[in-house]
Design a protein around this motif. Structure first.
Motif, PDB file in Angstrom:
ATOM      1  N   VAL A  50       5.645  -4.059   8.906  1.00  0.00           N
ATOM      2  CA  VAL A  50       6.715  -2.919   8.863  1.00  0.00           C
ATOM      3  C   VAL A  50       6.675  -2.019  10.088  1.00  0.00           C
ATOM      4  N   MET A  51       5.470  -1.923  10.696  1.00  0.00           N
ATOM      5  CA  MET A  51       5.348  -1.355  12.017  1.00  0.00           C
ATOM      6  C   MET A  51       5.655  -2.045  13.174  1.00  0.00           C
ATOM      7  N   MET A  75       6.086  -8.579   2.799  1.00  0.00           N
ATOM      8  CA  MET A  75       6.067  -7.589   3.649  1.00  0.00           C
ATOM      9  C   MET A  75       4.531  -7.298   3.928  1.00  0.00           C
ATOM     10  N   LEU A  76       4.170  -6.836   5.249  1.00  0.00           N
ATOM     11  CA  LEU A  76       2.793  -6.526   5.316  1.00  0.00           C
ATOM     12  C   LEU A  76       2.730  -4.984   5.629  1.00  0.00           C
ATOM     13  N   GLY A  80      -2.877   1.502   1.582  1.00  0.00           N
ATOM     14  CA  GLY A  80      -2.702   2.782   0.992  1.00  0.00           C
ATOM     15  C   GLY A  80      -1.408   3.456   1.107  1.00  0.00           C
ATOM     16  N   GLN A  81      -0.313   2.951   1.887  1.00  0.00           N
ATOM     17  CA  GLN A  81       0.809   3.361   1.754  1.00  0.00           C
ATOM     18  C   GLN A  81       1.757   3.374   0.690  1.00  0.00           C
ATOM     19  N   PRO A  98      -0.893  -5.268   1.280  1.00  0.00           N
ATOM     20  CA  PRO A  98      -1.346  -4.063   2.226  1.00  0.00           C
ATOM     21  C   PRO A  98      -2.399  -4.760   3.295  1.00  0.00           C
ATOM     22  N   LYS A  99      -2.271  -4.239   4.670  1.00  0.00           N
ATOM     23  CA  LYS A  99      -3.384  -4.811   5.583  1.00  0.00           C
ATOM     24  C   LYS A  99      -4.525  -3.839   5.541  1.00  0.00           C
ATOM     25  N   PRO A 100      -5.881  -4.372   5.722  1.00  0.00           N
ATOM     26  CA  PRO A 100      -5.945  -5.629   6.020  1.00  0.00           C
ATOM     27  C   PRO A 100      -6.162  -6.410   4.977  1.00  0.00           C
ATOM     28  N   PHE A 101      -5.752  -7.804   4.849  1.00  0.00           N
ATOM     29  CA  PHE A 101      -5.631  -8.456   3.616  1.00  0.00           C
ATOM     30  C   PHE A 101      -6.763  -9.775   3.841  1.00  0.00           C
TER      31      PHE A 101
END
Ligand code: CA
Length: 228
Positions: A50-51, A75-76, A80-81, A98-101
């Motif tokens: 995403v970022m 999508m990564l 928690g977002q 969600p990261k970290p995975f």
């Protein structure tokens, strides 16, 4: 099979590439959204951060979908977002992590996505089809066939529709949808779901502004009613 990774954090991109190659995939890494879009042709799936510098992962997904490119997108997102997750689905992502995975979770999710997209390409009629208001909802091929054409559904749109259909006649709350369909436990802005409903209504209803199939239950959420 070729996988495109769009990720600006070098150590993450390298780790994913190494492990995907060990599984027999061909891997392309792009460090920006712009480079990712330029490279996407010929890839079986996109792993999309995403970022990113410049264009965000959301912009990349949206641009692909607007161009009628339905390459599966994993999508990564930052941990928690929940808002990011919803925004990602709205932009056209098929799944998120969600990261970290954990690497094994990543590989499992990506393979599930690829299996799903293989089914989509199958020509045989699906067993998972139901007719609603003269439209065929094909949950295996993620398609909605209407008198005026075929609409491609993202995995999340089809999961939402399936959940409402499975609960036919019962009012389902937005919170329940967040938890059961998207596995989000947090207090997300549940209005995000409304955007998905608007899109589904556009294709399922005769009069989208006077919905008879995906009905609004005031103060609660939605109820699926099959047309009489
Ligand atoms: Ca990043």
């Amino acid at each position: 099979m070729k996988i495109l990774i769009v990720e600006d954090e070098r150590h993450i991109a390298d780790g994913l590439k190494f492990n995907l190659e060990a599984e027999g995939f061909d891997v392309t890494v792009a460090e920006t959204g712009e480079d990712g879009l330029a490279a996407v042709e010929g890839h079986a799936a996109v792993v999309l951060d995403v970022m990113l510098p410049g264009m965000s992962g959301f912009d990349v997904a949206r641009t692909l979908r607007e161009a009628e490119n339905f390459t599966p997108i994993l999508m990564l997102t930052a941990l928690g977002q929940a808002e990011d997750v919803i925004q990602g689905f709205e932009a056209g992502a098929d799944d998120y992590l969600p990261k970290p995975f954990q690497l094994d979770v990543f590989l499992a999710r990506l393979k599930a996505l690829l299996r799903r997209s293989k089914w989509q390409k199958r020509d045989a009629p699906s067993e998972d089809s139901i007719v609603v208001n003269g439209r065929t909802v094909d949950l295996t091929n993620l398609e909605l066939r209407t008198p005026t054409g075929t609409i491609h559904l993202t995995l999340m749109e089809s999961n939402l529709l399936k959940y409402l259909i499975d609960n036919e006649g019962r009012a389902v709350s937005r919170k329940e949808i967040l938890e059961k369909v998207w596995e989000l436990q947090e207090d997300t802005d549940t209005r995000a779901i409304d955007n998905f409903i608007v899109r589904l209504r556009r294709h399922l209803e005769d009069e989208p502004n006077n919905p008879q199939i995906l009905r609004t239950v005031r103060g609660v959420g939605y109820r699926f009613v099959r047309a009489d």
